[in-house]
Design an enzyme around this catalytic site. Structure first.
Site, mmCIF file in Angstrom:
data_model
loop_
_atom_site.group_PDB
_atom_site.id
_atom_site.type_symbol
_atom_site.label_atom_id
_atom_site.label_comp_id
_atom_site.label_asym_id
_atom_site.label_seq_id
_atom_site.Cartn_x
_atom_site.Cartn_y
_atom_site.Cartn_z
ATOM 1 N N GLY A 377 54.287 10.144 15.223
ATOM 2 C CA GLY A 377 55.137 10.787 16.226
ATOM 3 C C GLY A 377 55.458 9.866 17.391
ATOM 4 O O GLY A 377 56.622 9.759 17.812
ATOM 5 N N CYS A 505 43.023 12.324 23.812
ATOM 6 C CA CYS A 505 43.151 13.787 23.864
ATOM 7 C C CYS A 505 41.800 14.409 24.206
ATOM 8 O O CYS A 505 41.429 15.457 23.672
ATOM 9 C CB CYS A 505 43.688 14.335 22.540
ATOM 10 S SG CYS A 505 42.700 13.900 21.101
#
Length: 641
Positions: A377, A505
């Protein structure tokens, strides 16, 4: 057997209240209708008319309603007089106008003859004789209560029912207010449970006894009460209780209510204040919104939004900070299987995954390294911003995950990417010839490092319980090795670049600020602004740790404040390719995983190395072959003039 009749629900007999009020209507109708056409004929009317005819003939008078009668028939026109004769027994009858009276009425005329009593419509009262004894008793009871008619009694019953309902509502409101007041009193008087109660609840929670499972509602109320006490501890605390006891109970209740491990809750309580911690835990129970990124290599966001709206998708722009993002609220078609998706017009991507690429800000015709690229992505977003110019090296150590990278790059139309499968820690050594001999190093590097995943608990709830301190330290050690490798892969002399973006994350300080502070000490880099207008500043101090003041330029993102996955972003600028002289040790040795601060570990490692080298010299004397080699080298050296 007889008839079964409910005396309280007796059918009406004869005219009702409205009919009694409208007496004389037949007179008005007679003006418009011909004789004999006035409505229905009531029972008893025929016998009454025959008697009237006989009486008229005997008196030599003309019938009523015809011309020719005189004042001689005045007696016939006079109303009959009624005399009340006491009845034998307790019989109850209804009069012609529907009222309840005792006894029986006998109509006697002046000439001594008696006739049956009739009403205005010609109905006789003989029907009342058909009442059963139980009906008569019910009528008597009604007369004893005040002699009301059925309609009046029904109205009174309805009014009584309304009054009772209003009283019940008032009573319920009073009870609710009392319950609310009791709840407030309970909250104000919060007390810690005894040790026996805590042990008993622990046993029930561990073994899940079906007889008495843990009551989550009680635990939730206890968390609220505990939070109120901790926010105003001096005033609301219980005498003889310490703050640590309240915190221990709160951590235990939150672990039971939200299903977290005790270790992870302790870490989160160190990061967030208590009110914010509850919001963070609640946000992790709700999934994040579905977001997509428009592929501007093939379409525009406006055209994509219109095409999806036509397919029944409810969407909006992601925010002012993103020019390509769209948020999906609901859809009548699967978002991952539309013709637009298969044609590569958009990519399913979280909102937080757009932030590192925006911070990297790649320029056209640059050389970019995406060190941990799967599933592609961020790599495709970089190619989109570069407009398929320059070169992107998409690397990942997992060959299985590279399949999704290749598929997404082909679908999205990316043509300037090269996919590689290398260990990021050894990247500068393995690809040294490619980097410096041919390319001259990379202009920018993006490192989305592997982490514990504490920022994406809503996607992976298993993180609540399967992470411990060893996992956090293992990830921190790997991240320190990767960030040094990423810095070494960048060319500080690049005209347009020399930037490194580090992101995870995770929200753990050990994986974010500690790693960034370590890189600042080991390499010639400095922190710069990320270019993101929102997000919280990174920590410059955490418990007993003190970080570099420039860590304020890093950004933290939380699910309860930004409605996106937890994320950390830091941007470096490399100002020299040289490695500091005092820090030439290999990166693997320097990035030893330990909870001890790095400033304490480095002197210890140096001391051990010096002691080991001295011991080796003392234990291993020089060999004869080595002596001969050294003597030959000394003979070959030219003599200095």
């Amino acid at each position: 057997m007889g008839r079964k009749l409910d005396p309280t629900r007796k059918e009406k007999r004869g005219p009702g209240r409205k009919a009694r009020k409208q007496r004389g209507a037949e007179v008005e109708l007679a003006r418009f209708l011909p004789p004999g056409k006035l409505g229905l004929v009531w029972p008893g009317a025929a016998s009454r008319r025959s008697k009237e005819k006989h009486a008229v003939k005997a008196a030599g008078q003309t019938p009523r309603g015809r011309s020719g009668f005189s004042d001689g028939n005045s007696k016939w026109l006079a109303p009959a007089k009624a005399k009340k004769i006491p009845s034998k027994g307790n019989n109850v009858e209804l009069s012609s106008d529907g009222e309840v009276e005792e006894g029986s009425w006998e109509m006697e005329e002046e000439d001594g003859s008696s006739e049956e009593m009739v009403d205005d419509y010609g109905a006789s009262s003989s029907e009342e004789e058909e009442l059963l004894p139980i009906e008569k008793a019910a009528l008597k009871q009604k007369s004893d209560r005040g002699g009301l008619s059925e309609d009046d009694s029904e109205e009174e019953e309805e009014e009584a029912a309304v009054e009772e309902a209003s009283k019940q509502k008032m009573g319920q409101k009073e009870e609710e207010s009392l319950d609310l007041q009791l709840n407030l009193d309970i909250d104000e008087q919060f007390k810690l449970p005894t040790n026996e109660q805590i042990e008993r609840e622990d046993i029930l929670f561990i073994f899940f006894l079906p007889a008495e499972p843990p009551d989550l509602h009680i635990i939730h109320q206890r968390i609220k009460g505990n939070m109120e006490v901790l926010q105003d501890f001096v005033v609301k605390r219980e005498e003889g209780r310490t703050r640590q006891e309240y915190l221990a109970l709160l951590r235990r209740d939150m672990a039971a209510y939200y299903s977290y491990s005790d270790f992870l809750l302790m870490k989160l309580m160190d990061i967030f204040p208590l009110p914010e911690l509850i919001n963070f835990l609640e946000a992790n129970e709700v999934p994040r919104p579905v977001t997509i990124r428009t592929n501007t290599l093939k379409t525009r966001r406006r055209d994509l939004a219109q095409a999806l709206i036509n397919r029944g998708v409810n969407l909006d722009p992601l925010g002012k900070w993103s020019k390509t993002g769209l948020v999906i609220y609901d859809s009548s078609v699967p978002i991952g299987a539309t013709p637009e998706y298969l044609a590569g017009h958009y990519m399913l991507q979280g909102a937080s995954s757009l932030l590192p690429v925006m911070a990297l800000a790649p320029q056209e015709n640059e050389r970019i390294l995406d060190m941990c690229c799967a599933p592609g992505g961020k790599t495709s977003y970089i190619a989109q911003l570069m407009k398929n110019t320059g070169m992107i090296l998409a690397n990942d150590s997992n060959a299985e995950r590279l399949r999704s990278v290749v598929g997404n790059l082909h679908r999205l139309g990316v043509t300037n990417a090269v996919v590689s499968n290398c260990d990021g820690r050894q990247f500068p050594k393995v690809c040294s010839c490619l980097l410096w001999g041919v390319l001259g190093g990379f202009d920018r590097v993006l490192l989305d490092a592997p982490c514990s995943g504490t920022g994406v608990i809503s996607k992976d709830p298993a993180v609540k319980t399967n992470k411990d301190e060893k996992d956090i330290l293992r990830c921190a050690h790997l991240q320190k090795e990767l960030i040094l490798s990423a810095i070494d892969s960048v060319n500080a002399a690049s005209e347009t670049g020399g930037y490194i973006v580090y992101c995870t994350c995770s929200i753990m300080v050990e994986e974010n600020e500690w790693v960034v502070d370590y890189a600042l000490k080991k390499r010639n880099v400095r922190l710069v602004a990320t270019g993101l207008d929102f997000g919280k500043e990174g920590f410059t101090r955490f418990k007993d740790r003190r970080f570099h003041p420039s860590l304020k330029s890093t950004r933290r993102f939380y699910p309860h404040t930004h409605n996106m996955d937890g994320f950390f972003v830091a941007k470096f600028k490399k100002f020299s390719n040289a490695i500091p002289q005092a820090q030439k040790e290999p990166a693997v040795e320097a990035a030893t995983p330990s909870a001890v601060p790095d400033t304490v570990m480095e002197p210890q490692l140096k001391k051990k190395k010096l002691e080991g080298s001295k011991a080796d010299k003392e234990q291993k004397p020089p060999q004869p072959a080595l002596k001969k080699r050294r003597s030959l080298q000394a003979q070959r050296r030219p003599l200095k003039a």
